[in-house]
Design an enzyme around this catalytic site. Sequence first.
Site, short mmCIF file in Angstrom:
data_model
loop_
_atom_site.label_atom_id
_atom_site.label_comp_id
_atom_site.label_asym_id
_atom_site.label_seq_id
_atom_site.Cartn_x
_atom_site.Cartn_y
_atom_site.Cartn_z
N SER A 146 0.21 -1.26 0.06
CA SER A 146 0.03 0.23 -0.35
C SER A 146 0.61 1.49 -0.12
O SER A 146 2.08 1.89 -0.98
CB SER A 146 -0.76 -0.04 0.60
OG SER A 146 -2.23 1.30 1.35
N ASP A 222 -9.98 -5.31 -4.01
CA ASP A 222 -9.56 -4.68 -2.95
C ASP A 222 -10.57 -3.43 -3.16
O ASP A 222 -10.49 -2.33 -4.38
CB ASP A 222 -7.80 -3.75 -4.08
CG ASP A 222 -7.34 -3.00 -3.31
OD1 ASP A 222 -7.63 -1.76 -1.72
OD2 ASP A 222 -6.03 -3.48 -2.14
N HIS A 254 -7.75 -5.68 0.31
CA HIS A 254 -6.50 -5.23 0.53
C HIS A 254 -5.40 -5.11 2.07
O HIS A 254 -4.90 -5.05 2.23
CB HIS A 254 -7.01 -3.75 0.90
CG HIS A 254 -5.25 -2.50 0.64
ND1 HIS A 254 -5.18 -2.18 -0.17
CD2 HIS A 254 -5.22 -1.42 1.60
CE1 HIS A 254 -4.26 -1.23 -0.49
NE2 HIS A 254 -3.89 -1.21 1.25
#
Lengths: 276, 276
Positions: A146, A222, A254
């Site tokens: 991320s 995600d 995610h």
Amino acid sequence: METVSENRSFGGTQGVYRHRSKATNCDMTFGLFLPQEAAEGPVPVLWYLSGLTCTHENAMVKAGAQQWAAEQGIALVFPDTSPRGEGVADDPAYDLGQGAGFYVNATEAPWAAHFRMWDYIADELPALLAKEFPLDMERQSITGHSMGGHGALTLAMGLKGRFRSVSAFSPICHPTTTDWGRKQLAAYLGPDETAWLRHDATLMMRAEGLDIPLLVDTGSKDQFMSHLKPEALAMAAMERRIPCTLRLQDGYDHSYFFVSTFIEEHIGFHAEALYA
Amino acid sequence: METVSENRSFGGTQGVYRHRSKATNCDMTFGLFLPQEAAEGPVPVLWYLSGLTCTHENAMVKAGAQQWAAEQGIALVFPDTSPRGEGVADDPAYDLGQGAGFYVNATEAPWAAHFRMWDYIADELPALLAKEFPLDMERQSITGHSMGGHGALTLAMGLKGRFRSVSAFSPICHPTTTDWGRKQLAAYLGPDETAWLRHDATLMMRAEGLDIPLLVDTGSKDQFMSHLKPEALAMAAMERRIPCTLRLQDGYDHSYFFVSTFIEEHIGFHAEALYA
């Protein structure tokens, strides 16, 4: 440097260490996994940069990375994601301030006093690691998740010759165009967007390209996909004819359940470059 | 249907067969590899569509696919790339006419009389295969190289529910915008570009998406990259959140040396879907 804890893990040692940082002007904590082989001599290093809200601890306890690093004889570094402490500026939002350093050197108030995570990851922490641990700093690779995927990609492109391979899980790929990006880059770097260019993986890819192997995985489900823009990085990398493996993994989101599913493959990918 | 040749190969049989085609109104030749398992009952089928200038023979002799199809118990079909023969229209250019059918049904003179490769691959040849060979037509997947990659992608998106997985080597991804495409689509389908839409993988991806696993490999040194545009397909697939694996393979070009290097992985990818 102070040892916070050391635990035996997969035949090696998972340590946590604290030290005073000049770059961030506060105490910083990091995790370091040393495989068994480190007892005999320097081992290669894989950096794992974490995402928003994470400390040095999240990936260390949730990614399941030690098993595969042990198998490959590779050390893992888990830095924190920002400066921390009472004297360090913060923001009520989870995506700005402590836990959200975005791997930049802030130039704007109130952030500039501590938020120099680029220098910390690029210079200070590597120097400390080289001094304190049996690590072969000629053999480094980098990954992240991320915001940490953003960090891995921008550091790999910004520090030419430093890393042998780069990968990312669900990286923020084009922050100058998205919610996870414009707000933070403006806060840390000010309104002049030319200062943002080196902190956008897609713009870096267009401008500089990349000369090491690249692997990017994102979950097709995600929940933050609109902040990530893997399609922009894919377009940029392929337009520049950069060798790459870019995947949307069916049904994954995610979370660390995604990371831990594919970390074996990522560590194998880096091992191939580190032992080439 | 006439048997042209049959050779033992990896425990199975590599056959070549000729038949009169209604779709193309001429004799057509195709290769079919049947693994050993076909002696005991129907086996799944992987279509391999070839590129410009190829006949049924190129991939059959150069891709090294039989070894891996035998290992997986999968049949391989190698159709020709166009109608052929004295009465069939042709063009002096290698990328139009015989050897360059582009997997469309031509509507324009002089092509419309024979160049109906879409119908041939989508309807006539599958019906013949189902009748003549021990094939499980409920389990089909498709791949191809270059113009054949274009065919694989457009057939997979155009024939929903037909295939369980699709892959491509160096596919022509966005022919409505490139040299390998505009000329041929105009020649075969006429100037009305709405007729071209279903023969452009990028436009199909944007319009229809895809609901089966997708794998695309292109060599980073492909000498025809500007005709292929893998970046356009990557952008379209990722924008639609389509699960996919999209790669530029370091240093490989457009040749069968590239295909034969990665055919094992492609056949493994299809086997996973065919035996799921």
